[in-house]
Write a protein that holds these residues in place. Structure first.
Motif, short mmCIF file in Angstrom:
data_model
loop_
_atom_site.label_atom_id
_atom_site.label_comp_id
_atom_site.label_asym_id
_atom_site.label_seq_id
_atom_site.Cartn_x
_atom_site.Cartn_y
_atom_site.Cartn_z
N ILE A 90 0.84 -1.19 0.00
CA ILE A 90 0.00 0.00 0.00
C ILE A 90 0.87 1.23 0.00
O ILE A 90 1.82 1.34 0.78
N ALA A 91 0.53 2.18 -0.90
CA ALA A 91 1.15 3.49 -0.84
C ALA A 91 0.04 4.49 -0.54
O ALA A 91 -0.99 4.46 -1.21
N PRO A 92 0.22 5.33 0.44
CA PRO A 92 -0.80 6.34 0.70
C PRO A 92 -0.69 7.52 -0.27
O PRO A 92 -1.65 8.23 -0.49
N CYS A 93 0.48 7.71 -0.84
CA CYS A 93 0.71 8.85 -1.73
C CYS A 93 0.44 8.42 -3.17
O CYS A 93 0.91 7.37 -3.61
N SER A 94 -0.29 9.25 -3.91
CA SER A 94 -0.66 8.87 -5.28
C SER A 94 0.56 8.75 -6.19
O SER A 94 0.61 7.90 -7.07
N ALA A 95 1.54 9.62 -5.99
CA ALA A 95 2.73 9.58 -6.85
C ALA A 95 3.53 8.31 -6.58
O ALA A 95 3.99 7.64 -7.51
N CYS A 96 3.67 7.95 -5.30
CA CYS A 96 4.37 6.70 -4.96
C CYS A 96 3.62 5.53 -5.56
O CYS A 96 4.20 4.61 -6.16
N TYR A 97 2.28 5.56 -5.40
CA TYR A 97 1.43 4.48 -5.89
C TYR A 97 1.65 4.27 -7.39
O TYR A 97 1.87 3.15 -7.86
N ILE A 98 1.60 5.37 -8.14
CA ILE A 98 1.70 5.25 -9.60
C ILE A 98 3.10 4.79 -10.01
O ILE A 98 3.25 4.00 -10.93
N ASN A 99 4.11 5.23 -9.29
CA ASN A 99 5.47 4.81 -9.64
C ASN A 99 5.70 3.33 -9.36
O ASN A 99 6.31 2.62 -10.16
N LEU A 100 5.21 2.86 -8.24
CA LEU A 100 5.36 1.44 -7.93
C LEU A 100 4.61 0.60 -8.95
O LEU A 100 5.12 -0.39 -9.50
N LYS A 101 3.40 1.03 -9.26
CA LYS A 101 2.55 0.28 -10.19
C LYS A 101 3.15 0.28 -11.59
O LYS A 101 3.24 -0.75 -12.25
N LYS A 102 3.59 1.47 -12.01
CA LYS A 102 4.15 1.61 -13.35
C LYS A 102 5.41 0.75 -13.52
O LYS A 102 5.57 0.06 -14.53
N THR A 103 6.27 0.76 -12.51
CA THR A 103 7.51 -0.01 -12.60
C THR A 103 7.22 -1.50 -12.73
O THR A 103 7.75 -2.19 -13.59
N ASP A 104 6.30 -1.96 -11.87
CA ASP A 104 5.95 -3.38 -11.91
C ASP A 104 5.35 -3.75 -13.26
O ASP A 104 5.74 -4.75 -13.88
N GLU A 105 4.44 -2.93 -13.75
CA GLU A 105 3.75 -3.26 -15.00
C GLU A 105 4.68 -3.19 -16.21
O GLU A 105 4.63 -4.01 -17.10
N LYS A 106 5.52 -2.15 -16.23
CA LYS A 106 6.41 -2.02 -17.40
C LYS A 106 7.46 -3.13 -17.40
O LYS A 106 7.85 -3.62 -18.46
N MET A 107 7.91 -3.52 -16.22
CA MET A 107 8.87 -4.63 -16.17
C MET A 107 8.22 -5.91 -16.68
O MET A 107 8.86 -6.70 -17.38
N ALA A 108 6.94 -6.08 -16.36
CA ALA A 108 6.25 -7.28 -16.83
C ALA A 108 6.05 -7.23 -18.34
O ALA A 108 6.11 -8.24 -19.02
N LYS A 109 5.83 -6.02 -18.86
CA LYS A 109 5.49 -5.89 -20.27
C LYS A 109 6.74 -5.90 -21.16
O LYS A 109 6.71 -6.45 -22.26
N TYR A 110 7.81 -5.27 -20.70
CA TYR A 110 8.99 -5.16 -21.55
C TYR A 110 10.13 -6.00 -20.99
O TYR A 110 10.73 -5.65 -19.97
#
Lengths: 665, 318, 141, 182
Positions: free
Chosen positions: B75-95
């Motif tokens: 859980i990230a309470p901060c939206s920017a942290c949330y999006i960065n964690l999510k984006k990193t995980d997803e992009k690593m999975a995709k590329y």
């Protein structure tokens, strides 16, 4: 056996990627080939004559044409064979355009693939048997589904030629979307004035059976001989007794928002006719809102009806009719503007949709034609018209809805006309006016003083930041011609919503065995040359069900579909499927696998002889039984195992030959 | 319910109140946190703009530090942290290439991360969708009736794609605040960005953006704006005074975290909920709430239909 | 033929109404795909018997595609239901016959899915490239 | 269409995932219309895309557009052609830095921030604001003082950042990433 091979250049369509001369030369050396030619356009009359002459001169008994898809020209070349006295089924096509030249860029690969396809066809055609086409009589009745302008036009054309039509409409009245409109672009004719006489004619025509408040539930059969089941929903009105006086409607105490005809901008009663000129004139009782059906109280309409026409006990009727042809003209749904929240439809009262505005400007509409704000009283001093709502956007519909530019211009004109002092802004991406008189109409609006802002509107908001913006709706957009983000305060915004396929087009398509495109619109047999036919014989399409289109084009399609139907009726008979299945009585063991697998119940099991038998009138030639038969006792003519395996072997052998690897036989 | 907890740098400074009250709320709702040991900054929007691979590696270190077996969700309470964690995980999975490169970098610190192992969640998402509105209701001891709370989501909760709420018309916080009993107007600017780092780069640009948001809330008679992101809170709160002097306005809108108002409804002491940490005082809001008559759950009479008015279209069901 | 220039030979049995029309659609839209597939038109995917597939492999095909309408969209109502039931059993048997089951692909492609048809061909061709050639005709039975 | 090798356009299309979608830009202006910072940009997104298509690379890379982008993704979620506009902005920053063509100090703001993260492993507002503003706008930092005091008095501004324990590990990871990412 003497085979003739004809390779088509199709201009540069094939010859650009396939070395057609090389393929022709190569084919000339193949077994049984008496003559091999290439020609610019095989489908032209000269090309066909070439085949006909060769059949006579060389005594050809088999023909292979390598050109486009058989869906395009199989019947053309079968015709050529037939004219030269050859059984049309002695012809086979190799599709070297759609399946080859158009999808491969490498000429060498394209040429090799073409050779393999030609070899496959040659190998197969040797096994073809002469089939005799049987004919079935055509039922002269026609079913038209959808009572909008396209369906009405089609029904009238056929009825006026003296043939009977069943016109089925889901709503209580025919008229479709056109009946909701006020003026029609670019001539500004009053929509009702030109439509009502047609509706009346359709409703009273001796050759038209009008079935409103009805839906087609099932279709069986084939071209010339369809059996259709129609559900005629109970109106709770005795049509024999009802005079259409409207007293029930007047006295009904229940008033509900009319989401269909009034597009949500007005009210109707629980017993209602959608509009005064409705055809037929009988009302319906909307059971979901009627207090009698919901709570068992009221029956006021019954009390006031002077002819005792209210019948609460009435039940749905199921009609079974036979027709020879079907025209599907089920129209479109307007895009639901609430799906784009940043435009605030449903949130801000003074954001309207295109259809709402149509009703507003209509003298018979909820505001008697006055352009007012949602409060029903105040008049806007400025109006923004937003183009492309739900169109030209990959998130909703990528296509252009074709009518919005013109109706947006019409709206601008209506505002100028009714409120000469009001400012009118049109937010557009491109103005598209490609038909007779359309561009001139655009010029007229420029002269009338409409302000055109080139830029897709980004959002509509009610948060004022300046005094001028207070109490207004603020449209934010980039004015791309000056390259600036602008905030334009207006009193009213109209969303020019696009056209979508009907929400249930997939189910409708299934009912009538037609296919749909990726947007849900019905797919025509050929986008250019066969725009109203479908892949299913005897089923035609017309109007906006096929794709977004305006009234003139819908009318033209309705008439075109009617002409196609009339030509079939006039001919009086249709070709039956010649490629049907047949059971070999000697080897059939009576296991009944075929009986189970047949989708048409076309195979009977003869108890006494313990054999299966195909009813050729019912067989559609799918061949599922052939694949199911464990004793190989069923043949599907024209798709026999020998033919298909010869085609496959021909291709494989050619491929190995091209590879230069010799294979054991 | 046990989750990994990624507080983010703001939790140690500016958004201390958010972090604290989130922990209080979580405890009340039975959410267990396991703070990531020795987590580092997510890089905000800055790192990605300059150098992509180190930016991904920076975020991935945090994911790699999580014991995915024990806590497969963070859980990230901060939206920017949330999006960065999510984006990193997803992009690593995709590329695939990115995944390899990031893992080569992580290996330099004896770490590794397999994309998909840890799912990133926003705290608001967990409260509303894992715990659920019904469970929240059960924990309530008092209603927030009488307060007009304007939910403000900012940009990242629904964007760029497949986040937990709609990118233009999010509803999660609206429903949460309604559950707590507050009056929740339909705030049309709820996803308009707060300006992010613009406060540091162009005062003029950022104050214009902030003024727009505050004006929108003010027109709805907001007693407070409710947020779920430290950046949104900081910008709207700390610069409200500057907006007032630049635009000659007089906004006094407290900017509070959803965790703080949940605390109120859960009967926690306003003192411990740290409302006083806000630059704009929450006093007026709290007083209004305390003095609101419990019975004054304003019985809205069904408005009679104006006989002239045209019907309004129904709102789309969410 | 050098090993590295191996081009898989594919026979595709396509139903006339959906998949064949879909392949026509790929042509109309000029969507490029590998030339390896040679298409044979059948009325319905339900016409394709397991025996036909086996014979195709025996003739040296590296791969066989059977494409039909999506379930529910069959021109013949439910001819493709037979296909859907028939081939899973058959593919299981293929390994037993010495033909890796990855060499047969049964898929649904509608008349509007030209791009999907092209993708299916490209993917199948790629899949076969990773396998050795069948090396000519099989002697079975 | 073949694109000029190494042009801004070509780089976006070849280097950025989904970058080729830029080719389908309709110039509708929805991005600019939706952008919260558009009025401060010398070329708003749509205009910048026109410049990119026209090959005016120097103008593109000297523009302040992408430095003023707040990465809120509003343009991206509204783009009717699904162009990853925000990602393109990131990419353009990168290209501008690579070519040394930038005129705003936004890059230095990012630089200050990154420096801090690389030093402490975490960021903190005071160090960031002070480091950045003292360097670039000494006058602004005076104006900021009251706000900072307000924040401090409420315990929301730390004077010193917290350094993470395993700073060596983080540096090793970042160094490696820079090495392979370069």
């Amino acid at each position: 056996m003497k085979k003739g091979v004809y390779i088509c250049h199709c201009g540069s369509n094939i010859a650009g990627t396939v070395d057609v001369e090389e393929v022709s030369k190569w084919a000339d050396d193949l077994e049984d080939v008496a003559i091999s030619r290439d020609y610019k356009f095989m489908c032209s009359s000269l090309g066909q004559e070439l085949i006909e002459k060769d059949i006579e001169e060389y005594g050809l008994d088999r023909v292979v044409v390598a050109s486009c898809s058989p869906h395009m020209h199989e019947s053309t070349f079968r015709g050529a064979c037939q004219r030269a006295g050859l059984n049309p089924y002695f012809m086979e096509m190799a599709n070297i355009r759609e399946h080859c030249s158009w999808v491969h860029k490498d000429k060498e690969a394209g040429t090799e693939k073409s050779k393999a396809l030609v070899a496959a066809a040659l190998s197969r055609v040797g096994h073809h048997e002469p089939l005799v086409i049987q004919y079935a009589p055509v039922d002269k009745n026609t079913l038209v589904v959808g009572g909008g302008i396209a369906g009405i036009q089609a029904a009238l054309e056929i009825a006026n030629s003296g043939y009977h039509v069943y016109l089925v409409e889901r709503e209580p009245s025919i008229g479709g979307h056109m009946s909701q409109l006020d003026k029609t672009f670019p001539t500004l004719d009053c929509s009702a004035c030109i439509l009502t006489p047609r509706m009346f004619e359709a409703g009273n025509h001796e050759n038209i059976t009008l079935l409103t408040y009805s839906e087609v539930e099932n279709v069986d059969g084939y071209i010339g001989n369809f059996e259709v089941r129609i559900r005629k929903r109970a109106r709770a009105i005795d049509e024999e007794a009802c005079t259409g006086c409207g007293l029930c409607e007047e006295k009904c105490p229940i008033s509900v928002v009319d989401d269909v005809f009034e597009a949500g901008l007005g009210y109707r009663k629980a017993v209602y006719r959608p509009f005064p000129q409705a055809v037929p004139k009988y009302p319906v009782i909307d059971r979901e809102n009627c207090t009698w059906y919901q709570k068992g109280k009221c029956r006021l309409c019954e009390k006031v009806c002077p002819t005792d026409a209210i019948d609460f006990e009435q039940e749905d009727e199921i009609l079974e009719v036979k027709v020879g042809n079907i025209i599907v003209a089920t129209g479109y749904d307007a895009f639901d503007a609430r799906r784009i929240p940043q435009y605030g439809y449903g949130r801000y009262p003074n954001v309207f949709t295109g259809l709402e505005f149509e009703r507003m400007t209509n003298a018979a509409g909820p505001t008697t034609g006055k352009v007012v704000l949602r409060d029903g009283v105040n008049v806007p001093e400025s109006v923004a018209i937003i183009h492309c709502v739900g169109s030209r956007d990959k998130k909703y519909n990528e296509y252009c809805s074709a009518v919005c530019c013109m109706y947006s211009l019409k709206f601008a004109h209506m505002v100028h006309d009714k409120l000469p002092d009001a400012k009118v802004y049109n937010f557009y991406i491109d103005i598209r006016t490609p038909a007779k008189g359309y561009e001139e109409f655009y010029h007229r609006l420029l002269e009338e003083g409409t302000i055109f802002i080139r830029g897709r509107a980004a959002s509509i908001s009610d948060v004022a930041l300046t005094v001028e913006e207070e109490g207004k709706l603020i449209v934010t957009a980039e004015d791309t011609l000056i390259g600036e983000q602008r905030r334009i305060p207006v009193d009213m915004a109209i969303l020019s919503t696009g056209l979508e396929a009907r929400h249930d087009s997939q189910e409708v398509a299934r009912t009538f065995s037609i296919s749909i495109d990726k947007n849900g619109f019905f797919r025509e047999r050929h986008p250019k040359l066969d725009p109203v036919a479908t892949m299913t014989g005897g089923v035609f399409i017309a109007g906006a069900a096929q794709g977004p289109r305006d009234i003139p084009s819908s009318v033209a399609q309705g008439a075109a579909a009617a002409a196609r139907v009339l030509s079939i009726i006039d001919k009086g008979e249709v070709e039956m499927e010649a490629a049907t299945a047949e059971v070999n009585d000697l080897t059939c063991v009576g296991c009944r696998m075929c009986v189970i697998s047949c989708p048409y119940e076309a195979i009977d099991y003869l108890e006494d002889r313990q054999k299966a038998e195909v009813n050729r009138a019912l067989c559609k030639g799918c061949g599922t039984c052939v694949a199911a038969c464990p004793s190989k006792s069923i043949t599907l003519h024209h798709f026999t195992d020998q033919e298909l395996m010869a085609q496959m072997t021909g291709a494989m052998n050619a491929l190995f030959e091209i590879d230069g690897v010799l294979m054991p036989a | 319910m046990k989750y990994a907890w990624y507080p983010g740098c703001s939790a140690e400074g500016n958004s201390f109140a958010y972090d604290e009250t989130s922990r209080m709320i979580a405890e009340a709702l039975g959410i267990e946190f396991q703070e990531i040991d020795d987590w580092n900054c997510c890089g905000a929007t800055e790192y990605f703009s300059v150098n992509q691979l180190p930016a991904y590696a920076l975020v991935a270190r945090n994911l790699a530090l999580i014991n995915a077996e024990e806590t497969p969700q963070v859980i990230a309470p901060c939206s920017a942290c949330y999006i960065n964690l999510k984006k990193t995980d997803e992009k690593m999975a995709k590329y695939e290439q990115l995944n390899t490169e990031v893992n080569v970098a992580l290996a330099a610190g004896n770490l590794s991360y397999e994309p998909g192992a840890v799912k990133s969640r926003h705290f608001l998402d967990v409260v509303c969708n894992d715990v659920g509105y019904e469970a929240v209701k059960e924990k309530m001891t008092q209603s927030l009736a009488g307060l007009t709370l304007v939910p403000y989501y900012g940009c990242y909760m629904g964007r760029p794609e497949d986040n937990f709420d709609h990118p233009e018309r999010p509803q999660t916080m609206d429903t949460l605040l309604k559950t707590l009993g507050a009056d929740v107007p339909d705030y049309s600017l709820k996803t308009i960005c707060c300006g992010g780092h613009m406060t540091q780069l162009s005062a003029e640009a950022s104050l214009r953006i902030l003024r727009h948001l505050l004006e929108g809330a003010n027109q709805l008679n907001a007693d407070a704006m409710v947020v779920g992101c430290p950046m949104c809170q900081l910008n709207l709160d700390a610069y409200q005074k500057d907006v007032n002097s630049a635009y000659k306005t007089n906004y006094q809108i407290p900017i509070v975290y959803f965790s703080q108002v949940m605390g109120l409804a859960f009967g926690m002491d306003p003192e411990t909920l740290m409302f006083e940490r806000g630059i704009v005082s929450s006093k007026a809001m709290l007083e209004k709430w305390l003095t609101a008559e419990p019975a004054s759950k304003k019985r809205r009479r069904r408005e009679k239909r104006d006989k002239n008015a045209l019907p309004m279209p129904k709102q789309l069901e969410s | 033929m050098p090993e590295n220039s191996y081009e898989p030979k594919i026979i595709g049995y396509l139903c006339n109404w959906c998949s064949y029309a879909g392949a026509d659609g790929a042509g109309l839209a000029r969507i490029e795909y590998p030339p390896n597939v040679k298409i044979i038109r059948v009325p319905c995917s339900g016409r394709v018997s397991p025996e036909m597939v086996l014979r195709t492999f025996m003739q040296g095909a590296d791969g066989v595609m059977v494409l039909g309408c999506h379930i529910g969209d069959c021109h013949y109502g439910n001819g493709n239901h037979r296909t859907a039931k028939r081939f899973p059993v058959y593919t299981e048997l293929m390994d037993y016959m010495g033909i890796p089951k990855e060499r047969l692909w049964v898929q649904w492609v509608s008349a509007s899915e030209g791009p999907i048809f092209a993708e299916v061909v490209a993917e199948f061709t790629e899949r076969l490239r990773t396998m050795p050639p069948m090396r000519g005709k099989l002697e079975v039975g | 269409m073949t694109l000029e090798p190494n042009s801004v356009y070509e780089k976006i299309i070849t280097e950025l995932p989904d970058g080729e979608k830029l080719k389908s830009c309709l110039q509708c202006g929805n991005c600019t219309g939706s952008c919260p910072s558009a009025t401060d940009m010398d070329y708003a997104p749509r205009g910048l895309f026109a410049l990119i298509a026209a090959g005016q690379d120097e103008k593109v890379l000297r523009a302040n557009t992408f430095w003023y982008c707040v990465s809120c993704y509003q343009c991206t979620v509204r783009c009717p052609q699904e162009i990853p506009i925000t990602d393109i902005m990131y990419h353009l920053k990168h290209q501008a830095i690579e070519k040394g063509l930038y005129t705003t100090d936004a890059k230095d703001f990012s630089g200050t921030f990154i420096g801090m993260v690389e030093h402490f492993g975490r960021s903190f507002e005071l160090g960031l604001a002070a480091g950045f503003h003292l360097l670039h706008h000494p006058l602004e930092s005076v104006k900021m003082a009251p706000m900072a005091l307000g924040m401090m008095s409420r315990g929301r501004l730390k004077l010193l950042p917290k350094r993470i324990k395993n700073m060596g590990q983080l540096r090793a990871i970042l160094d490696k990433a820079k090495e392979i990412g370069a």
